[in-house]
Design a protein around this motif. Structure first.
Motif, mmCIF file in Angstrom:
data_model
loop_
_atom_site.group_PDB
_atom_site.id
_atom_site.type_symbol
_atom_site.label_atom_id
_atom_site.label_comp_id
_atom_site.label_asym_id
_atom_site.label_seq_id
_atom_site.Cartn_x
_atom_site.Cartn_y
_atom_site.Cartn_z
ATOM 1 N N GLY A 1 16.730 31.445 49.134
ATOM 2 C CA GLY A 1 16.393 31.391 50.558
ATOM 3 C C GLY A 1 17.421 31.967 51.508
ATOM 4 N N CYS A 2 18.425 32.655 50.996
ATOM 5 C CA CYS A 2 19.459 33.188 51.881
ATOM 6 C C CYS A 2 18.858 34.139 52.923
ATOM 7 N N LYS A 3 19.181 33.883 54.200
ATOM 8 C CA LYS A 3 18.657 34.730 55.286
ATOM 9 C C LYS A 3 19.689 35.778 55.717
ATOM 10 N N GLY A 4 20.744 35.944 54.894
ATOM 11 C CA GLY A 4 21.787 36.920 55.207
ATOM 12 C C GLY A 4 21.282 38.318 55.564
ATOM 13 N N PRO A 5 20.269 38.837 54.849
ATOM 14 C CA PRO A 5 19.816 40.204 55.140
ATOM 15 C C PRO A 5 19.253 40.402 56.550
ATOM 16 N N VAL A 6 18.812 39.337 57.209
ATOM 17 C CA VAL A 6 18.224 39.525 58.546
ATOM 18 C C VAL A 6 19.040 38.821 59.625
ATOM 19 N N THR B 1 24.942 42.682 59.520
ATOM 20 C CA THR B 1 24.360 41.436 59.019
ATOM 21 C C THR B 1 25.350 40.729 58.097
ATOM 22 N N ILE B 2 25.065 39.460 57.859
ATOM 23 C CA ILE B 2 25.822 38.671 56.898
ATOM 24 C C ILE B 2 25.800 39.404 55.545
ATOM 25 N N HIS B 3 24.618 39.886 55.214
ATOM 26 C CA HIS B 3 24.364 40.576 53.952
ATOM 27 C C HIS B 3 25.224 41.851 53.821
ATOM 28 N N ASP B 4 25.417 42.581 54.936
ATOM 29 C CA ASP B 4 26.211 43.810 54.897
ATOM 30 C C ASP B 4 27.639 43.547 54.429
ATOM 31 N N ARG B 5 28.160 42.382 54.790
ATOM 32 C CA ARG B 5 29.555 42.089 54.490
ATOM 33 C C ARG B 5 29.724 40.997 53.434
ATOM 34 N N CYS B 6 28.631 40.566 52.840
ATOM 35 C CA CYS B 6 28.717 39.446 51.891
ATOM 36 C C CYS B 6 29.399 39.867 50.588
ATOM 37 N N TYR B 7 30.313 39.024 50.107
ATOM 38 C CA TYR B 7 30.997 39.387 48.870
ATOM 39 C C TYR B 7 30.066 39.255 47.655
ATOM 40 N N ARG B 8 28.915 38.601 47.829
ATOM 41 C CA ARG B 8 27.952 38.518 46.710
ATOM 42 C C ARG B 8 27.010 39.725 46.691
ATOM 43 N N ARG B 9 27.177 40.589 47.673
ATOM 44 C CA ARG B 9 26.292 41.735 47.820
ATOM 45 C C ARG B 9 26.177 42.597 46.550
ATOM 46 N N PRO B 10 27.296 42.841 45.827
ATOM 47 C CA PRO B 10 27.158 43.652 44.617
ATOM 48 C C PRO B 10 26.144 43.061 43.632
ATOM 49 N N PHE B 11 26.051 41.730 43.584
ATOM 50 C CA PHE B 11 25.103 41.109 42.656
ATOM 51 C C PHE B 11 23.670 41.307 43.146
ATOM 52 N N TYR B 12 23.501 41.293 44.452
ATOM 53 C CA TYR B 12 22.178 41.591 45.016
ATOM 54 C C TYR B 12 21.764 42.994 44.592
ATOM 55 N N ASP B 13 22.689 43.936 44.754
ATOM 56 C CA ASP B 13 22.381 45.326 44.413
ATOM 57 C C ASP B 13 22.098 45.499 42.923
ATOM 58 N N PRO C 1 29.395 29.408 54.410
ATOM 59 C CA PRO C 1 28.288 28.859 53.637
ATOM 60 C C PRO C 1 28.030 29.546 52.300
ATOM 61 N N VAL C 2 27.913 30.853 52.275
ATOM 62 C CA VAL C 2 27.595 31.531 51.015
ATOM 63 C C VAL C 2 28.716 31.324 49.985
ATOM 64 N N GLU C 3 29.959 31.284 50.442
ATOM 65 C CA GLU C 3 31.080 31.049 49.525
ATOM 66 C C GLU C 3 31.024 29.624 48.965
ATOM 67 N N TRP D 1 26.432 34.520 41.667
ATOM 68 C CA TRP D 1 25.464 35.569 41.938
ATOM 69 C C TRP D 1 24.800 35.369 43.295
ATOM 70 N N CYS D 2 24.016 36.355 43.681
ATOM 71 C CA CYS D 2 23.367 36.379 45.000
ATOM 72 C C CYS D 2 22.403 35.202 45.201
ATOM 73 N N LEU D 3 22.364 34.664 46.410
ATOM 74 C CA LEU D 3 21.547 33.488 46.722
ATOM 75 C C LEU D 3 20.221 33.852 47.392
ATOM 76 N N PHE D 4 19.869 35.113 47.331
ATOM 77 C CA PHE D 4 18.653 35.603 47.996
ATOM 78 C C PHE D 4 17.412 34.792 47.620
ATOM 79 N N GLU D 5 17.235 34.561 46.331
ATOM 80 C CA GLU D 5 16.023 33.868 45.880
ATOM 81 C C GLU D 5 16.054 32.386 46.216
HETATM 82 S S1 SF4 Z 1 21.149 37.677 50.109
HETATM 83 FE FE1 SF4 Z 1 22.695 36.257 50.897
HETATM 84 S S2 SF4 Z 1 23.997 35.708 49.132
HETATM 85 FE FE2 SF4 Z 1 22.834 37.552 48.593
HETATM 86 S S3 SF4 Z 1 24.185 39.232 49.117
HETATM 87 FE FE3 SF4 Z 1 22.852 38.926 50.898
HETATM 88 S S4 SF4 Z 1 23.958 37.508 52.233
HETATM 89 FE FE4 SF4 Z 1 24.968 37.425 50.226
#
Ligand code: SF4
Ligand code: SF4
Lengths: 136, 367
Positions: B267-272, B232-244, B289-291, B261-265
């Motif tokens: 609406g980022c659909k990276g995890p799926v 997934t996008i999320h698996d390789r996202c450089y913002r992933r450490p902030f998500y964790d 996009p995330v960058e 920081w992570c864009l999850f909240e």
């Molecule tokens: S939710 Fe989005 S911005 Fe956050 S780590 Fe996953 S892919 Fe990156």
């Protein structure tokens, strides 16, 4: 409002650090040990690792600059720079537009790309012999 | 073109080092370990170049030409261009000089001369409503054309989310009865290259694989090349450490956003979303996009247009804050579990069409 009235916020230097760069230093050390023991070269693909731009800068600063810089001019410029740790190379491949396509840390005595391939050396020799034939 | 590929490339002025560099780029974007680049270079260099350039027919169906736009920006002239030069793109309406009856004649002749051997690329969905009358070329419906030509192809590449899954035309209420290529063609190998549009090098990577190894790459259960859609996008996202760590941007201009920081909240659909944007990036590797500070929309997933608001966090129905805290404590493992849970949620969201409103863009209090 004069310039002095604009509040200046100094960015926290650690703001973008994720803590993911430190383990990489350990991995590089492991690979150096392997290089010394068995001669086996290795590489880390920085694009595939979740590193923030700040992590990358941190890593680059820690590894420092060494004595050798190699510039490869093929299908865009590539730089293969030895870091302050001999045997550790920071390799950046760029495409024709100057955009970075791959960033690697290579652990090797000499990166594979720098060495001339025997077949190319053979071709070079043939070319030289042809030249000498013409000059005789 | 005869002889090993490396000699053919040498004739085009491509040196061994350039080739090695290309293979190392390819290995990186296919998410293979760096050593694979060297192995790949050796295998590819020794592979016999085809005696005749394989024929490629590209049919545009119900589409916006965005996929073609994307592919033509596969930074040429480059080694990918060289490898691309090794196919014979015999029919592509947007790029070919011929038009009208002349063009249709080329299509007929190409199919005739390369029966069972050509690669068929399709972009756009297939309209099935009113017997396919919603989308026609030269007086024939896309549906009829596909049924006529597909049986003669060696393999089919469904380019873009529309050809792969139905895409935008299939979004509710789907007035044209749009379906994907694989809904119609059942007896041919089909490679799905989803994305709206797909990443150019993913396309050239699949072609390079077909040309150098003479086979299609490994596919996942949705028909996507595993090399590019394996994670997934999320698996390789450089913002992933902030998500964790549970560090999320709450608005597009708060301190979290500035700190990357992570864009999850938001609406980022990276995890799926399975795609290679996080490593390959866009616009010749400039950014993605995330960058650039915006979450992933999930453009390469089935039914993404009906999967809920772009700015609604995936966890919306649950409690995003509690979940975020959990992820922060348990680290990466929780992140993985959450992405699985969210896949199920996304499936539910698909059932109920939701439109994005201005309110979605502004984070409300109850969130
Ligand atoms: S939710 Fe989005 S911005 Fe956050 S780590 Fe996953 S892919 Fe990156
Ligand atoms: S980041 Fe997501 S929405 Fe954007 S192009 Fe990649 S897969 Fe599509």
């Amino acid at each position: 409002m004069n310039l002095g009235g604009i509040p200046i916020l100094a960015a926290d230097p650690d703001a973008g650090l994720s803590g993911n760069a430190l383990p990489l230093l350990r991995e590089i050390a492991e690979r150096l040990k392997r290089l010394l023991a068995t001669g086996e070269a290795g590489a880390l693909d920085l694009h595939s690792l979740p590193l923030t731009p700040a992590d990358r800068a941190w890593l680059k600063a820690r590894l420092g600059e060494g004595e050798i810089r190699v510039i490869l001019d093929s299908d865009g410029e590539s730089t293969l720079d030895e870091t302050a740790c001999p045997g550790v190379w920071w390799v950046t491949h760029r495409n024709l537009h100057g955009a970075v396509s791959v960033e690697l840390i290579e652990v090797a005595f000499v990166p594979e790309l720098v060495k001339a391939h025997p077949e190319d050396v053979q071709n070079g020799l043939a070319h030289l012999e042809l030249l000498m034939g013409d000059l005789r | 073109m005869q002889g090993p590929l490396i000699d053919t490339l040498a004739l085009h002025g491509v040196s061994r080092r350039t080739f090695l560099k290309y293979c190392s780029t390819l290995a990186s974007l296919m998410a293979l370990p760096p050593a694979a680049g060297v192995a790949m270079a050796e295998a590819m260099a020794a592979a016999p170049a085809a005696a005749k350039r394989p024929s490629v027919i590209w049919l545009p169906f119900q589409e916006c030409t965005g996929c073609t736009e994307s592919i033509t920006r596969s930074h040429s002239p480059s080694i990918e261009g060289m490898i691309f030069d090794m196919v014979s793109l015999d029919y592509q309406e947007t790029l070919m000089a011929a038009a009208g009856h002349q063009a249709e004649e080329v299509l007929r002749k190409t199919v005739e001369a390369n029966k069972g051997q050509f690669l068929l690329i399709i972009d756009g969905s297939v309209a099935t409503g009113l017997d396919g009358a919603y989308s026609c070329i030269a007086g024939r419906s896309n549906l009829a054309l596909l049924k006529e030509i597909a049986p003669h192809a060696a393999a089919i590449v469904a380019m873009g989310s529309c050809a792969a899954y139905g895409g935008l035309p299939k979004a509710k209420p789907n007035p044209t009865g749009a379906v994907s290529v694989s809904d119609i063609v059942k007896d041919k190998p089909i490679v799905n290259i989803p994305g709206c549009p797909p990443i150019p090098v993913v396309m050239t990577g699949v072609l390079a694989h077909f040309l150098t190894f003479g086979s299609l790459p490994d596919l996942d259960k949705l028909g996507r090349p595993k090399a590019f859609y394996g994670e997934t996008i999320h698996d390789r996202c450089y913002r992933r450490p902030f998500y964790d760590q549970g560090k999320f941007a709450k608005t597009f201009d708060d301190e979290g956003a500035r700190n990357g920081w992570c864009l999850f909240e938001l609406g980022c659909k990276g995890p799926v979303t399975y795609n290679a944007c996080a490593t390959v990036k866009w616009n010749g590797g400039t950014s993605w996009p995330v960058e650039s500070g915006h979450g992933c929309l999930g453009c390469s997933e089935p039914n993404f247009w009906d999967a809920g608001g772009f700015y609604k966090a995936l966890s919306m129905p649950a409690n995003p804050l509690r979940m975020a805290a959990g992820a922060a404590v348990a680290g990466a493992a929780a992140g993985v579990a959450v992405s699985f849970a969210n896949r199920a949620k996304k499936k539910d969201a698909k059932a109920a069409h939701e439109t994005t409103t201005l309110a979605d863009l502004e984070k409300s209090e109850e969130r």
